[in-house]
Design a protein around this motif. Structure first.
Motif, PDB file in Angstrom:
ATOM      1  N   ALA A  99       0.725  -1.281  -0.063  1.00  0.00           N
ATOM      2  CA  ALA A  99      -0.068   0.046   0.007  1.00  0.00           C
ATOM      3  C   ALA A  99       0.801   1.331  -0.138  1.00  0.00           C
ATOM      4  N   THR A 100       0.269   2.275  -0.667  1.00  0.00           N
ATOM      5  CA  THR A 100       0.919   3.485  -0.648  1.00  0.00           C
ATOM      6  C   THR A 100       0.265   4.505   0.316  1.00  0.00           C
ATOM      7  N   VAL A 101       0.904   5.020   1.261  1.00  0.00           N
ATOM      8  CA  VAL A 101       0.278   5.567   2.439  1.00  0.00           C
ATOM      9  C   VAL A 101       0.786   7.071   2.552  1.00  0.00           C
ATOM     10  N   LEU A 102      -0.157   8.083   2.908  1.00  0.00           N
ATOM     11  CA  LEU A 102       0.286   9.502   3.120  1.00  0.00           C
ATOM     12  C   LEU A 102       0.118   9.639   4.530  1.00  0.00           C
ATOM     13  N   ASP A 103       0.956  10.313   5.471  1.00  0.00           N
ATOM     14  CA  ASP A 103       0.458  10.828   6.609  1.00  0.00           C
ATOM     15  C   ASP A 103       0.766  12.491   6.502  1.00  0.00           C
ATOM     16  N   LEU A 104      -0.281  13.092   6.240  1.00  0.00           N
ATOM     17  CA  LEU A 104      -0.694  14.263   6.076  1.00  0.00           C
ATOM     18  C   LEU A 104      -0.848  15.244   6.986  1.00  0.00           C
ATOM     19  N   CYS A 105      -0.060  16.355   7.266  1.00  0.00           N
ATOM     20  CA  CYS A 105       0.100  17.225   8.490  1.00  0.00           C
ATOM     21  C   CYS A 105       0.426  16.295   9.762  1.00  0.00           C
ATOM     22  N   CYS A 106       1.741  15.805   9.261  1.00  0.00           N
ATOM     23  CA  CYS A 106       2.307  14.402   9.904  1.00  0.00           C
ATOM     24  C   CYS A 106       2.645  14.907  11.380  1.00  0.00           C
ATOM     25  N   ALA A 126       5.111  11.364   4.036  1.00  0.00           N
ATOM     26  CA  ALA A 126       4.532  12.357   5.051  1.00  0.00           C
ATOM     27  C   ALA A 126       4.795  13.669   4.625  1.00  0.00           C
ATOM     28  N   ALA A 127       4.179  14.398   5.186  1.00  0.00           N
ATOM     29  CA  ALA A 127       4.248  15.902   4.912  1.00  0.00           C
ATOM     30  C   ALA A 127       3.763  16.903   5.954  1.00  0.00           C
ATOM     31  N   ASP A 128       4.346  17.956   6.331  1.00  0.00           N
ATOM     32  CA  ASP A 128       3.951  19.229   6.942  1.00  0.00           C
ATOM     33  C   ASP A 128       4.557  20.452   6.879  1.00  0.00           C
ATOM     34  N   VAL A 129       3.885  21.480   7.135  1.00  0.00           N
ATOM     35  CA  VAL A 129       4.421  22.765   6.729  1.00  0.00           C
ATOM     36  C   VAL A 129       5.219  23.224   7.667  1.00  0.00           C
ATOM     37  N   GLU A 130       5.456  22.493   9.112  1.00  0.00           N
ATOM     38  CA  GLU A 130       6.075  23.290   9.988  1.00  0.00           C
ATOM     39  C   GLU A 130       7.461  22.555  10.049  1.00  0.00           C
ATOM     40  N   PRO A 131       8.720  23.574   9.919  1.00  0.00           N
ATOM     41  CA  PRO A 131       9.846  22.676   9.683  1.00  0.00           C
ATOM     42  C   PRO A 131      10.533  22.016  10.978  1.00  0.00           C
ATOM     43  N   ASP A 151       2.821  22.929   2.345  1.00  0.00           N
ATOM     44  CA  ASP A 151       1.315  23.131   2.528  1.00  0.00           C
ATOM     45  C   ASP A 151       0.742  21.981   2.006  1.00  0.00           C
ATOM     46  N   LEU A 152       0.280  21.168   2.721  1.00  0.00           N
ATOM     47  CA  LEU A 152      -0.711  20.099   2.191  1.00  0.00           C
ATOM     48  C   LEU A 152      -0.027  19.361   1.129  1.00  0.00           C
ATOM     49  N   PHE A 153      -0.876  19.129   0.227  1.00  0.00           N
ATOM     50  CA  PHE A 153      -0.572  18.306  -0.963  1.00  0.00           C
ATOM     51  C   PHE A 153       0.540  18.880  -1.760  1.00  0.00           C
ATOM     52  N   SER A 154       0.640  20.148  -1.893  1.00  0.00           N
ATOM     53  CA  SER A 154       1.715  21.082  -2.734  1.00  0.00           C
ATOM     54  C   SER A 154       3.175  20.676  -2.116  1.00  0.00           C
ATOM     55  N   ALA A 155       3.156  19.964  -1.195  1.00  0.00           N
ATOM     56  CA  ALA A 155       4.501  19.589  -0.691  1.00  0.00           C
ATOM     57  C   ALA A 155       5.052  18.093  -1.302  1.00  0.00           C
ATOM     58  N   LEU A 156       4.057  17.335  -2.050  1.00  0.00           N
ATOM     59  CA  LEU A 156       4.375  16.190  -2.493  1.00  0.00           C
ATOM     60  C   LEU A 156       4.844  16.206  -3.941  1.00  0.00           C
ATOM     61  N   PRO A 157       5.773  15.246  -4.624  1.00  0.00           N
ATOM     62  CA  PRO A 157       5.859  15.211  -5.818  1.00  0.00           C
ATOM     63  C   PRO A 157       4.523  14.845  -6.766  1.00  0.00           C
ATOM     64  N   GLY A 158       4.582  15.403  -7.763  1.00  0.00           N
ATOM     65  CA  GLY A 158       3.524  15.293  -8.604  1.00  0.00           C
ATOM     66  C   GLY A 158       3.161  14.098  -9.035  1.00  0.00           C
ATOM     67  N   GLU A 159       4.248  13.100  -9.170  1.00  0.00           N
ATOM     68  CA  GLU A 159       3.822  11.581  -9.597  1.00  0.00           C
ATOM     69  C   GLU A 159       3.247  10.998  -8.694  1.00  0.00           C
ATOM     70  N   ILE A 208      -8.523  20.214   2.164  1.00  0.00           N
ATOM     71  CA  ILE A 208      -8.178  18.624   1.831  1.00  0.00           C
ATOM     72  C   ILE A 208      -9.188  18.253   0.953  1.00  0.00           C
ATOM     73  N   ALA A 209     -10.362  18.282   1.458  1.00  0.00           N
ATOM     74  CA  ALA A 209     -11.732  17.777   0.599  1.00  0.00           C
ATOM     75  C   ALA A 209     -11.410  18.368  -0.939  1.00  0.00           C
ATOM     76  N   ALA A 210     -10.962  19.303  -1.252  1.00  0.00           N
ATOM     77  CA  ALA A 210     -11.202  20.041  -2.491  1.00  0.00           C
ATOM     78  C   ALA A 210     -10.194  19.068  -3.364  1.00  0.00           C
ATOM     79  N   GLU A 211      -8.968  18.715  -2.568  1.00  0.00           N
ATOM     80  CA  GLU A 211      -7.803  18.159  -3.495  1.00  0.00           C
ATOM     81  C   GLU A 211      -7.830  16.393  -3.391  1.00  0.00           C
ATOM     82  N   ALA A 212      -8.524  16.137  -2.090  1.00  0.00           N
ATOM     83  CA  ALA A 212      -8.267  14.609  -2.013  1.00  0.00           C
ATOM     84  C   ALA A 212      -8.426  13.650  -2.870  1.00  0.00           C
ATOM     85  N   ALA A 213      -9.683  13.771  -3.840  1.00  0.00           N
ATOM     86  CA  ALA A 213     -10.008  12.816  -4.752  1.00  0.00           C
ATOM     87  C   ALA A 213      -9.026  12.599  -5.913  1.00  0.00           C
ATOM     88  N   ASP A 214      -7.981  13.689  -6.107  1.00  0.00           N
ATOM     89  CA  ASP A 214      -6.957  13.682  -6.920  1.00  0.00           C
ATOM     90  C   ASP A 214      -5.811  12.946  -6.595  1.00  0.00           C
TER      91      ASP A 214
END
Length: 266
Positions: A99-106, A126-131, A151-159, A208-214
């Motif tokens: 499984a491919t898993v994301l811990d968002l706002c980790c 995993a991704a978080d906005v706070e250093p 910031d949220l999904f923008s932190a992730l590689p597009g692939e 998050i809801a606005a982008e999650a399905a993508d």
């Protein structure tokens, strides 16, 4: 020198109790352990604790789901109620091969750490906005997981778009007006970005809801923590975004989750 295995000095316990530490005996023992035999270090830690700093960053770790996770001052301390979210994420991940898993706002990566422990075949991101949170998450998750700052999904590689079988999110959901009423350990020592969810607490849920399905794979599921009162509203946000949402409650731990599942591929 002090003996880390010795019983806590009654005077130390009394200082902690006078500062409002409910579990003063336990905290004294943990601070003695953290001081590693140094009386000067113990006094430094006790002074900071009596002044109201959270216990976990003083120790350098927080207990979560039976694990000790690295935390630093100024980082959101994972709550025990979030163990339910971590368990559900691990359960969903374990049900899928690789499984491919994301811990968002980790935050410190607590959810991701549980996933890695209980679903060892998972690919974890995993991704978080706070250093500072990213730094702690990397200490807890790397090399088995990859941690991104942004910031949220923008932190992730597009692939990774459309690749996630499981997305677990502990986004900030405290209404702004309620932050002043939080315990000082959180209000004064944790970053506002990890607590403040806007006027009704759901500003980040909306984003998050606005982008999650993508970002979900076909049949993938997003799991997000909310308060009991907020959960139906949050579920409606994910339903409006084309996902099938439900509210899950764990009364024993005071945990409420929203699950939002993408349609399986035809």
């Amino acid at each position: 020198m002090i003996d880390p295995g010795a019983s806590a000095d009654p005077a130390l316990v009394a200082r902690l109790r006078a500062a409002g530490c409910v579990f003063a005996e336990d905290e004294a023992a943990l601070l003695i352990e953290a001081a590693a035999g140094s009386e000067a270090e113990l006094e430094r830690l006790v002074v900071r604790r009596v002044a109201g700093e959270p216990l976990e960053p003083l120790l350098g770790w927080a207990e979560f789901a039976g694990m000790r996770l690295h935390v630093e001052p100024g980082v959101f301390v994972p709550r025990h109620r979030t163990e339910r979210l971590a368990e559900r994420a691990a359960q969903e991940a374990a049900a899928r091969p690789r499984a491919t898993v994301l811990d968002l706002c980790c935050g410190a990566g607590a959810i991701g750490a549980v996933v890695l422990a209980r679903a060892p075949g998972a690919r974890l991101f995993a991704a978080d906005v706070e250093p500072a949170a990213v730094r702690c998450a990397r200490a807890n998750l790397v090399p088995r997981g990859r941690v991104f700052e942004g910031d949220l999904f923008s932190a992730l590689p597009g692939e990774l778009r459309g690749a996630f079988d499981v997305i677990a999110v502990n986004a900030p959901y405290v209404p702004t007006r309620e932050i002043a009423h939080m315990p000082p350990e959180a209000r004064d020592h944790e970053p506002a970005v990890a607590l403040d969810g806007g006027a009704d607490g759901l500003d980040v849920h909306r984003r998050i809801a606005a982008e999650a399905a993508d970002w979900l794979a076909p049949g993938g599921v997003l799991l997000i923590e909310a308060s009991d009162e907020q959960a139906p509203v949050s579920a409606a946000l994910f339903e409006a975004a084309g996902l099938v949402a439900a509210v899950e409650r764990d009364d024993e731990r005071g945990s409420t989750l929203v699950s939002a599942r993408a349609a399986a591929s035809s």
